[in-house]
Design a protein around this motif. Structure first.
Motif, short mmCIF file in Angstrom:
data_model
loop_
_atom_site.label_atom_id
_atom_site.label_comp_id
_atom_site.label_asym_id
_atom_site.label_seq_id
_atom_site.Cartn_x
_atom_site.Cartn_y
_atom_site.Cartn_z
N GLY A 57 -32.22 -20.69 -1.88
CA GLY A 57 -31.95 -20.19 -3.23
C GLY A 57 -30.52 -19.68 -3.37
O GLY A 57 -29.86 -19.89 -4.39
N ILE A 58 -30.03 -19.02 -2.32
CA ILE A 58 -28.66 -18.51 -2.35
C ILE A 58 -27.68 -19.70 -2.36
O ILE A 58 -26.68 -19.70 -3.08
CB ILE A 58 -28.41 -17.56 -1.15
CG1 ILE A 58 -29.18 -16.25 -1.36
CG2 ILE A 58 -26.91 -17.29 -0.95
CD1 ILE A 58 -29.24 -15.34 -0.14
N ALA A 59 -28.00 -20.74 -1.59
CA ALA A 59 -27.15 -21.95 -1.59
C ALA A 59 -27.14 -22.58 -2.99
O ALA A 59 -26.08 -22.98 -3.49
CB ALA A 59 -27.68 -22.95 -0.56
N LEU A 60 -28.31 -22.59 -3.63
CA LEU A 60 -28.41 -23.12 -4.98
C LEU A 60 -27.56 -22.27 -5.94
O LEU A 60 -26.85 -22.79 -6.81
CB LEU A 60 -29.88 -23.10 -5.42
CG LEU A 60 -30.33 -23.90 -6.61
CD1 LEU A 60 -29.99 -25.37 -6.45
CD2 LEU A 60 -31.85 -23.74 -6.78
N GLY A 61 -27.64 -20.96 -5.74
CA GLY A 61 -26.84 -20.04 -6.57
C GLY A 61 -25.36 -20.28 -6.37
O GLY A 61 -24.59 -20.28 -7.34
N ALA A 62 -24.96 -20.51 -5.12
CA ALA A 62 -23.53 -20.74 -4.83
C ALA A 62 -23.03 -21.97 -5.59
O ALA A 62 -21.89 -21.99 -6.09
CB ALA A 62 -23.33 -20.90 -3.33
#
Ligand code: MRU
Length: 349
Positions: A57-62
């Motif tokens: 999810g954090i990668a998607l956010g990035a």
């Protein structure tokens, strides 16, 4: 093979655990807010799977960060990390994954924003793959604790669904089966959210592993009748001294196991161990909304207005735990020493 959660074409795909066992459907999250919602509403649950969901999810956010200047990128990235960290307070793997992503972010400071985003996606995918591999290693270490013909009790769901694949407690059980051992699993239904009835029973049925579903309050009677040879459960956070937070009801099983001379095992990856927490009393315990107890599937089962107490986890003191199975080996008391040794073994490869 059950695919719990994975990265696909700039999206996070996860099996919808709220719909199981009635429907096997997948949710595709194209925005990180959808992943946060999925963690909060238990579409994805189980400490290791929550950690993997946060990393992806954090990668998607990035990928969504538009700011081109390093300071703006950093502010937005940290804000996204904090949003994930605010989802489920007990799951150690969540905070472990957030820290891993922050570390990769710091290490990639010299890269262009586009390359940095690629590095973060690659890190999240690695976290996902390593979790699955850790579970298989845990299975290889733990299977020796199961004898041919054993009857095993488990609580909640510590299976493929609670991880990136294969499972922790169910991974050990799967590994014993793969060696050809005959065994039988008693599955606690696990009130109030029924992870045992809905998810563990589904996984075991799907793989034809002999299993019987019981209500949580039947476990003690089965132990008294001599029908349980060992208990294996997962963990949400393990303190330095071995005290272990897991699904509410675990403590009750552990105390009963001691009374009846039954070995009580925890299976968890090293990412569940929190060396900064000395003992179980300091582990934050998530309290969830009362409707989980007073209603079932939106239908009220208790009178309106009744007060409800709904802690999602309890803490089992280390003295009730026979051993902790990890991907680097099996820890026994004194856990302060044995857990630190395994964590150090991992750090040095
Ligand atoms: O509230 P949940 O379903 O996330 O709780 C899950 C558990 O308590 C599991 O036993 C634990 O996370 C270990 S899963 C490998």
């Amino acid at each position: 093979m059950i695919r719990t959660i994975y990265w696909d074409n700039n999206a996070v795909v996860m099996i919808d655990q709220k719909a199981l066992p009635l429907q096997e459907t997948y949710l595709t999250c194209k925005h990180y807010e959808e992943v946060i919602k999925a963690i909060n509403d238990l579409t994805v649950r189980g400490a290791p799977a929550i950690g993997v969901a946060a990393a992806l999810g954090i990668a998607l956010g990035a990928l969504c960060i538009e700011s081109g200047d390093p300071e703006g990128f950093r502010t937005d990235f940290y804000r996204i990390c904090e949003r994930f960290a605010a989802t489920r307070p007990t799951a150690r793997n969540l905070f472990w994954a957030v820290e891993k992503m922050k570390k990769r972010f710091a290490e990639s400071a010299s890269l262009s924003p586009a390359r940095r985003k690629e590095a973060l996606v690659a890190e999240a995918i690695r976290i996902c793959e390593e979790d699955s591999a850790a579970n298989r290693a845990m299975g290889r270490h733990g299977r020796s604790l199961i004898k041919n013909g054993d009857t095993i009790l488990t609580h909640c769901n510590a299976g493929a669904l609670a991880t990136a694949g294969y499972g922790t407690a169910l991974g050990v059980i799967r590994a014993a089966r793969e060696e050809g051992k005959e065994l039988h699993v008693f599955v606690d239904e696990t009130r109030p959210v029924l992870q045992g009835a809905r998810l563990t029973a589904w996984e075991l049925t799907k793989e034809n592993i002999p299993a019987t579903l019981i209500t949580d309050s039947m476990a003690g009677s089965l132990m008294q009748q001599g029908r349980i040879n060992l208990i294996i459960v997962g963990a949400d956070r393990i303190a330095l001294n071995g005290d272990t937070a897991n699904k509410i009801g675990t403590y009750t099983l552990a105390v009963l196991a001691k009374e009846h001379g039954i070995p009580f095992y925890i299976a968890a990856p090293l990412s569940t161990i929190d060396l900064s927490v000395q003992e179980g009393r300091a582990i934050p315990i998530e309290e969830r909304e009362g409707e989980e107890v007073s209603c079932y599937h939106g239908v009220r089962t208790a009178p309106a207005g009744i007060k409800v107490y709904n802690p999602a986890f309890d803490v089992t003191p280390h003295r009730y735990i026979t051993a902790i199975i990890t991907e680097k080996g099996i820890a026994t008391a004194p856990y302060g020493e044995s857990l630190q040794r395994l964590v150090a073994a991992q750090a040095f490869g």
